[in-house]
Scaffold this motif. Structure first.
Motif, PDB file in Angstrom:
ATOM      1  N   PHE A  47       0.850  -1.181   0.000  1.00 48.54           N
ATOM      2  CA  PHE A  47       0.000   0.000   0.000  1.00 48.54           C
ATOM      3  C   PHE A  47       0.893   1.241   0.000  1.00 48.54           C
ATOM      4  CE2 PHE A  47      -2.524  -3.316   2.087  1.00 48.54           C
ATOM      5  CZ  PHE A  47      -3.724  -3.211   1.397  1.00 48.54           C
ATOM      6  N   ILE A  48       0.611   2.162  -0.907  1.00 49.56           N
ATOM      7  CA  ILE A  48       1.405   3.384  -0.991  1.00 49.56           C
ATOM      8  C   ILE A  48       0.499   4.593  -0.777  1.00 49.56           C
ATOM      9  CG2 ILE A  48       2.976   4.787  -2.362  1.00 49.56           C
ATOM     10  CD1 ILE A  48       3.774   2.345  -3.910  1.00 49.56           C
ATOM     11  N   GLY A  49       0.781   5.322   0.306  1.00 50.99           N
ATOM     12  CA  GLY A  49       0.014   6.521   0.622  1.00 50.99           C
ATOM     13  C   GLY A  49       0.856   7.775   0.450  1.00 50.99           C
ATOM     14  N   ARG A  50       0.415   8.841   1.083  1.00 51.54           N
ATOM     15  CA  ARG A  50       1.064  10.143   0.893  1.00 51.54           C
ATOM     16  C   ARG A  50       2.041  10.476   2.003  1.00 51.54           C
ATOM     17  NH1 ARG A  50      -4.966  12.535   0.212  1.00 51.54           N
ATOM     18  NH2 ARG A  50      -5.468  11.602  -1.802  1.00 51.54           N
ATOM     19  N   GLU A  51       1.599  10.409   3.264  1.00 52.81           N
ATOM     20  CA  GLU A  51       2.427  10.831   4.391  1.00 52.81           C
ATOM     21  C   GLU A  51       1.945  10.148   5.661  1.00 52.81           C
ATOM     22  OE1 GLU A  51       1.716  15.045   4.800  1.00 52.81           O
ATOM     23  OE2 GLU A  51      -0.383  14.741   5.380  1.00 52.81           O
ATOM     24  N   SER A  52       2.836  10.090   6.645  1.00 47.37           N
ATOM     25  CA  SER A  52       2.468   9.591   7.965  1.00 47.37           C
ATOM     26  C   SER A  52       2.106  10.769   8.868  1.00 47.37           C
ATOM     27  CB  SER A  52       3.612   8.787   8.585  1.00 47.37           C
ATOM     28  OG  SER A  52       3.768   7.547   7.932  1.00 47.37           O
ATOM     29  N   GLU A 159      12.788   1.776  -3.291  1.00 53.26           N
ATOM     30  CA  GLU A 159      12.067   1.151  -2.172  1.00 53.26           C
ATOM     31  C   GLU A 159      11.048   0.143  -2.685  1.00 53.26           C
ATOM     32  OE1 GLU A 159       9.522   2.179   1.879  1.00 53.26           O
ATOM     33  OE2 GLU A 159      10.128   3.832   0.561  1.00 53.26           O
ATOM     34  N   ILE A 160      10.333   0.510  -3.737  1.00 57.97           N
ATOM     35  CA  ILE A 160       9.348  -0.420  -4.304  1.00 57.97           C
ATOM     36  C   ILE A 160      10.037  -1.684  -4.813  1.00 57.97           C
ATOM     37  CG2 ILE A 160       7.659  -0.762  -6.143  1.00 57.97           C
ATOM     38  CD1 ILE A 160       7.018   2.233  -5.959  1.00 57.97           C
ATOM     39  N   GLU A 161      11.153  -1.518  -5.483  1.00 61.03           N
ATOM     40  CA  GLU A 161      11.867  -2.683  -6.010  1.00 61.03           C
ATOM     41  C   GLU A 161      12.385  -3.580  -4.893  1.00 61.03           C
ATOM     42  OE1 GLU A 161      14.845  -1.251  -8.685  1.00 61.03           O
ATOM     43  OE2 GLU A 161      13.386  -0.423 -10.105  1.00 61.03           O
ATOM     44  N   LEU A 162      12.855  -2.980  -3.800  1.00 64.44           N
ATOM     45  CA  LEU A 162      13.304  -3.780  -2.663  1.00 64.44           C
ATOM     46  C   LEU A 162      12.148  -4.565  -2.045  1.00 64.44           C
ATOM     47  CD1 LEU A 162      15.728  -1.257  -0.937  1.00 64.44           C
ATOM     48  CD2 LEU A 162      16.371  -3.496  -1.838  1.00 64.44           C
ATOM     49  N   LEU A 163      10.974  -3.936  -1.984  1.00 60.12           N
ATOM     50  CA  LEU A 163       9.799  -4.602  -1.421  1.00 60.12           C
ATOM     51  C   LEU A 163       9.232  -5.653  -2.370  1.00 60.12           C
ATOM     52  CD1 LEU A 163       8.081  -1.508   0.219  1.00 60.12           C
ATOM     53  CD2 LEU A 163       9.086  -3.452   1.410  1.00 60.12           C
ATOM     54  N   SER A 164       9.518  -5.515  -3.660  1.00 64.72           N
ATOM     55  CA  SER A 164       9.140  -6.505  -4.677  1.00 64.72           C
ATOM     56  C   SER A 164       7.710  -7.015  -4.505  1.00 64.72           C
ATOM     57  CB  SER A 164      10.121  -7.693  -4.623  1.00 64.72           C
ATOM     58  OG  SER A 164       9.900  -8.578  -5.695  1.00 64.72           O
ATOM     59  N   PRO A 165       6.724  -6.132  -4.559  1.00 64.06           N
ATOM     60  CA  PRO A 165       5.326  -6.545  -4.330  1.00 64.06           C
ATOM     61  C   PRO A 165       4.743  -7.348  -5.488  1.00 64.06           C
ATOM     62  CG  PRO A 165       5.408  -4.264  -5.040  1.00 64.06           C
ATOM     63  CD  PRO A 165       6.829  -4.685  -4.855  1.00 64.06           C
ATOM     64  N   SER A 166       3.699  -8.094  -5.178  1.00 60.81           N
ATOM     65  CA  SER A 166       2.903  -8.760  -6.213  1.00 60.81           C
ATOM     66  C   SER A 166       1.874  -7.808  -6.800  1.00 60.81           C
ATOM     67  CB  SER A 166       2.182  -9.977  -5.622  1.00 60.81           C
ATOM     68  OG  SER A 166       3.071 -10.844  -4.977  1.00 60.81           O
ATOM     69  N   VAL A 167       1.401  -6.891  -5.960  1.00 66.02           N
ATOM     70  CA  VAL A 167       0.417  -5.899  -6.378  1.00 66.02           C
ATOM     71  C   VAL A 167       0.627  -4.634  -5.544  1.00 66.02           C
ATOM     72  CG1 VAL A 167      -1.324  -6.803  -4.773  1.00 66.02           C
ATOM     73  CG2 VAL A 167      -2.043  -5.417  -6.724  1.00 66.02           C
ATOM     74  N   ILE A 168       0.399  -3.492  -6.174  1.00 65.64           N
ATOM     75  CA  ILE A 168       0.511  -2.206  -5.493  1.00 65.64           C
ATOM     76  C   ILE A 168      -0.865  -1.559  -5.451  1.00 65.64           C
ATOM     77  CG2 ILE A 168       1.465   0.137  -5.597  1.00 65.64           C
ATOM     78  CD1 ILE A 168       3.900  -1.029  -7.039  1.00 65.64           C
ATOM     79  N   ILE A 169      -1.246  -1.061  -4.272  1.00 62.62           N
ATOM     80  CA  ILE A 169      -2.495  -0.313  -4.109  1.00 62.62           C
ATOM     81  C   ILE A 169      -2.113   1.103  -3.673  1.00 62.62           C
ATOM     82  CG2 ILE A 169      -4.759  -0.210  -3.014  1.00 62.62           C
ATOM     83  CD1 ILE A 169      -4.394  -2.821  -4.472  1.00 62.62           C
ATOM     84  N   THR A 170      -2.429   2.102  -4.488  1.00 66.34           N
ATOM     85  CA  THR A 170      -2.083   3.479  -4.153  1.00 66.34           C
ATOM     86  C   THR A 170      -3.323   4.259  -3.725  1.00 66.34           C
ATOM     87  OG1 THR A 170      -2.275   4.148  -6.483  1.00 66.34           O
ATOM     88  CG2 THR A 170      -0.095   3.527  -5.683  1.00 66.34           C
ATOM     89  N   ALA A 171      -3.069   5.327  -2.967  1.00 65.03           N
ATOM     90  CA  ALA A 171      -4.151   6.099  -2.343  1.00 65.03           C
ATOM     91  C   ALA A 171      -4.348   7.440  -3.045  1.00 65.03           C
ATOM     92  CB  ALA A 171      -3.856   6.313  -0.858  1.00 65.03           C
ATOM     93  N   ASN A 172      -4.897   7.394  -4.263  1.00 63.92           N
ATOM     94  CA  ASN A 172      -5.264   8.607  -4.994  1.00 63.92           C
ATOM     95  C   ASN A 172      -4.092   9.593  -5.070  1.00 63.92           C
ATOM     96  OD1 ASN A 172      -6.981  10.245  -6.465  1.00 63.92           O
ATOM     97  ND2 ASN A 172      -8.051  11.070  -4.693  1.00 63.92           N
ATOM     98  N   LEU A 173      -2.956   9.097  -5.503  1.00 60.29           N
ATOM     99  CA  LEU A 173      -1.760   9.933  -5.573  1.00 60.29           C
ATOM    100  C   LEU A 173      -1.795  10.905  -6.743  1.00 60.29           C
ATOM    101  CD1 LEU A 173       1.051   7.325  -4.760  1.00 60.29           C
ATOM    102  CD2 LEU A 173      -0.190   8.826  -3.194  1.00 60.29           C
ATOM    103  N   TRP A 174      -2.645  10.603  -7.731  1.00 60.25           N
ATOM    104  CA  TRP A 174      -2.699  11.428  -8.938  1.00 60.25           C
ATOM    105  C   TRP A 174      -3.942  12.319  -8.934  1.00 60.25           C
ATOM    106  CZ3 TRP A 174      -0.676   6.598  -8.671  1.00 60.25           C
ATOM    107  CH2 TRP A 174       0.636   6.424  -9.143  1.00 60.25           C
TER     108      TRP A 174
END
Length: 244
Positions: A47-52, A159-174
């Motif tokens: 899961f990729i969001g904007r900020e903590s 970072e994404i490549e290191l995590l090597s996910p099967s699927v990415i879910i993003t939180a309205n980044l665009w």
């Protein structure tokens, strides 16, 4: 993360809106990544969001793991949705929304087994610590991406490549709030296919090139938005990934 922090630590101080004082940029930096069980999972969900929020100088994953002991995710739209989606993907989309366990029960099982199987990262590592931080601080997010000098080294993709996910879910980044040149620097357009699945503007599915492989990336509404868990989060993801 250490290399990333070194780059931003050379930047100008950041004025904290709540007290008007200037603080070193490195003091805002927080790390993130994967939870236990992630790399042994058959389907790794990132899961990729904007900020903590309110964890300057801390590690997001350690902070979340501590909070899980007292967390009731059923009362948190953010955590409900992440847990529902992770559960659905782990089970190949075979469960309808009304058949999945309560979010509290999903988290309890993860805690019992110390196996969570998902990862969380934010494109901004500057923590939003403001009292009104329930709304994203896009000025701070844009500032972080500028400070990261992604044109020299794309830490987001590393970072994404290191995590090597099967699927990415993003939180309205665009959504247009992050400067186009900055979001494109973080996620180069050349890595995307054209949209290959659209669910009535609820979610969009892309083929996304990650190293030598191609994975699925789904952009959703933000995980805390005031929308139906079933109609805008769980069902669109299951339909797009598993044609359910």
């Amino acid at each position: 993360m250490n290399d990333w922090k070194k780059v931003i630590s050379k930047k100008d101080k950041i004025v904290f809106r709540d007290d008007g004082e200037a603080y070193d940029s490195k003091d805002y930096f927080n790390t993130d990544g994967f939870f236990p069980g992630y790399f042994s999972a058959k389907k790794r969900v990132l899961f990729i969001g904007r900020e903590s929020r309110c964890i300057s100088g801390e590690d997001r994953i350690e902070s979340d793991l501590k909070s899980f002991k007292d967390l009731e995710p059923s009362a948190s739209s953010y955590w409900r949705r992440l847990l529902y989606i992770t559960y659905g993907i782990k089970h190949n989309g075979k469960y309808k929304f009304e058949e999945i366990p309560n979010a509290n029960d999903i988290l309890a099982q993860m805690l019992d087994s110390n196996d969570f199987g998902f990862a969380i990262m934010n494109i901004s590592k500057y923590s939003n610590d403001c009292d009104d931080g329930a709304s994203a601080d896009y000025e701070l997010i844009n500032r972080f991406l500028e400070d990261s000098e992604l044109d020299k080294r794309n830490f987001v993709q590393e970072e994404i490549e290191l995590l090597s996910p099967s699927v990415i879910i993003t939180a309205n980044l665009w959504n247009g709030e992050i400067k186009k040149e900055l979001i494109n620097a973080a996620f180069p357009e050349k890595l995307f296919s054209e949209g290959i699945g659209l669910q009535n503007n609820e979610a969009c599915l892309y083929d996304y090139r990650l190293g030598k492989k191609t994975i699925k990336l789904i952009d959703l509404f933000h995980f805390s938005s005031r929308k139906s868990d079933e109609e805008y989060f769980y069902n669109p993801v299951m339909k797009l990934l598993f044609s359910r």
